[in-house]
Design an enzyme around this catalytic site. Structure first.
Site, mmCIF file in Angstrom:
data_model
loop_
_atom_site.group_PDB
_atom_site.id
_atom_site.type_symbol
_atom_site.label_atom_id
_atom_site.label_comp_id
_atom_site.label_asym_id
_atom_site.label_seq_id
_atom_site.Cartn_x
_atom_site.Cartn_y
_atom_site.Cartn_z
ATOM 1 N N ASP A 158 0.870 -1.160 0.000
ATOM 2 C CA ASP A 158 0.000 0.000 0.000
ATOM 3 C C ASP A 158 0.920 1.226 0.000
ATOM 4 O O ASP A 158 2.092 1.131 0.370
ATOM 5 C CB ASP A 158 -0.883 -0.040 1.250
ATOM 6 C CG ASP A 158 -1.711 1.210 1.402
ATOM 7 O OD1 ASP A 158 -2.331 1.648 0.403
ATOM 8 O OD2 ASP A 158 -1.728 1.779 2.518
ATOM 9 N N ASP A 181 0.018 5.158 0.843
ATOM 10 C CA ASP A 181 -0.145 6.157 1.912
ATOM 11 C C ASP A 181 -0.190 5.495 3.289
ATOM 12 O O ASP A 181 -0.975 4.580 3.522
ATOM 13 C CB ASP A 181 -1.419 6.981 1.668
ATOM 14 C CG ASP A 181 -1.394 7.699 0.326
ATOM 15 O OD1 ASP A 181 -0.293 8.035 -0.153
ATOM 16 O OD2 ASP A 181 -2.474 7.915 -0.245
ATOM 17 N N TYR A 186 -6.279 12.689 2.276
ATOM 18 C CA TYR A 186 -5.669 12.408 0.989
ATOM 19 C C TYR A 186 -4.329 13.124 0.876
ATOM 20 O O TYR A 186 -4.169 14.239 1.373
ATOM 21 C CB TYR A 186 -6.578 12.880 -0.148
ATOM 22 C CG TYR A 186 -7.853 12.073 -0.252
ATOM 23 C CD1 TYR A 186 -7.857 10.856 -0.926
ATOM 24 C CD2 TYR A 186 -9.028 12.527 0.329
ATOM 25 C CE1 TYR A 186 -9.019 10.103 -1.018
ATOM 26 C CE2 TYR A 186 -10.192 11.774 0.249
ATOM 27 C CZ TYR A 186 -10.187 10.570 -0.431
ATOM 28 O OH TYR A 186 -11.330 9.828 -0.517
ATOM 29 N N CYS A 202 -6.034 2.783 -8.194
ATOM 30 C CA CYS A 202 -7.442 2.915 -8.554
ATOM 31 C C CYS A 202 -7.794 4.386 -8.463
ATOM 32 O O CYS A 202 -7.521 5.033 -7.462
ATOM 33 C CB CYS A 202 -8.310 2.094 -7.597
ATOM 34 S SG CYS A 202 -10.050 2.597 -7.626
ATOM 35 N N HIS A 240 -10.887 5.551 -8.780
ATOM 36 C CA HIS A 240 -12.332 5.696 -8.527
ATOM 37 C C HIS A 240 -12.655 5.926 -7.057
ATOM 38 O O HIS A 240 -11.905 5.551 -6.173
ATOM 39 C CB HIS A 240 -13.069 4.431 -9.004
ATOM 40 C CG HIS A 240 -12.686 4.017 -10.386
ATOM 41 N ND1 HIS A 240 -11.880 2.929 -10.652
ATOM 42 C CD2 HIS A 240 -12.971 4.584 -11.573
ATOM 43 C CE1 HIS A 240 -11.697 2.820 -11.960
ATOM 44 N NE2 HIS A 240 -12.347 3.812 -12.545
ATOM 45 N N CYS A 290 -16.309 0.336 -8.340
ATOM 46 C CA CYS A 290 -15.465 -0.252 -9.368
ATOM 47 C C CYS A 290 -14.917 -1.559 -8.817
ATOM 48 O O CYS A 290 -15.101 -1.873 -7.642
ATOM 49 C CB CYS A 290 -14.317 0.690 -9.720
ATOM 50 S SG CYS A 290 -13.152 0.866 -8.358
ATOM 51 N N CYS A 344 -11.579 -2.249 -9.051
ATOM 52 C CA CYS A 344 -10.145 -2.154 -8.729
ATOM 53 C C CYS A 344 -9.860 -1.576 -7.343
ATOM 54 O O CYS A 344 -8.785 -1.786 -6.790
ATOM 55 C CB CYS A 344 -9.396 -1.400 -9.815
ATOM 56 S SG CYS A 344 -10.151 0.081 -10.487
ATOM 57 N N LYS A 358 -9.374 -1.217 -3.584
ATOM 58 C CA LYS A 358 -9.274 -2.125 -2.433
ATOM 59 C C LYS A 358 -10.422 -1.820 -1.469
ATOM 60 O O LYS A 358 -10.725 -0.652 -1.267
ATOM 61 C CB LYS A 358 -7.926 -1.936 -1.718
ATOM 62 C CG LYS A 358 -6.713 -2.345 -2.544
ATOM 63 C CD LYS A 358 -5.407 -2.052 -1.826
ATOM 64 C CE LYS A 358 -5.080 -0.577 -1.776
ATOM 65 N NZ LYS A 358 -3.765 -0.266 -1.169
HETATM 66 MG MG LIG Z 1 -2.745 3.274 3.504
HETATM 67 ZN ZN LIG Z 2 -11.196 1.585 -9.289
#
Ligand SMILES: [Mg+2]
Ligand SMILES: [Zn+2]
Length: 162
Positions: free
Chosen positions: A11, A13, A23, A93, A95, A103, A105, A107
């Site tokens: 992963d 972040d 974000y 991803c 989305h 979607c 993709c 997680k």
């Molecule tokens: Mg993370």
């Molecule tokens: Zn996606």
């Protein structure tokens, strides 16, 4: 493309770079956690593939663009290259369910993990996924890959994936 028999999926972040709690919206906010580059290099040198798999739903929400994400990944790759190694692939991803909808993709969906396995011809049992959220582990397990949950922003020093 390296020929890989084993790989670590990561992963982004909170695992590679400091998660600011929401974000990571700009390159300025992209701070690589202490010890990450050294640890990645040690795994690379032992023959493990390095693949980043990250949800970047902020793109869908209009908080930042795909170009920003690309710039972050170029920056990270540059830091790795300076130390004599490289990340083998980045999957993200774009989305978000609150924007363009669901979607496959994002997680905890497993699609990006499956794509990475397929691209490098990797067996799931020879891979491991490191994440700081339950959904990272779920995405891995859905593709038959073992998941390791770590504390957010602790870095990956001292983690032994194998
Ligand atoms: Mg993370
Ligand atoms: Zn996606």
């Amino acid at each position: 493309m390296r020929n890989l028999e084993k790989a670590v999926f990561l992963d982004r972040d909170g695992v590679i770079n400091y998660d600011v709690g929401n974000y990571t919206t700009s390159l300025k906010e992209f701070d690589v956690l202490e010890g990450v580059l050294e640890t990645l290099k040690s795994w690379f040198d032992r023959g493990y593939g390095l693949v980043v798999i990250t949800n970047q739903g902020g793109i869908d929400k209009g908080l930042f663009t795909e170009d920003t994400v690309t710039a972050m990944h170029h920056y990270l790759q540059g830091l790795c290259n300076l130390r004599g190694f490289a990340i083998d692939a980045f999957y993200y991803c774009v989305h978000h369910p609150e924007a363009s909808g669901r979607c496959l993709c994002r997680k905890p969906g497993s699609l990006l993990v499956e794509k990475a396995l397929h691209r490098f011809g990797l067996k799931p049992e020879n891979c491991v996924m490191i994440g700081d959220r339950e959904r990272d582990v779920e995405a891995a397990v859905g593709a038959g890959v073992r998941g390791i949950l770590i504390e957010q922003n602790r870095g990956i020093s001292g983690i032994s994936p194998f």
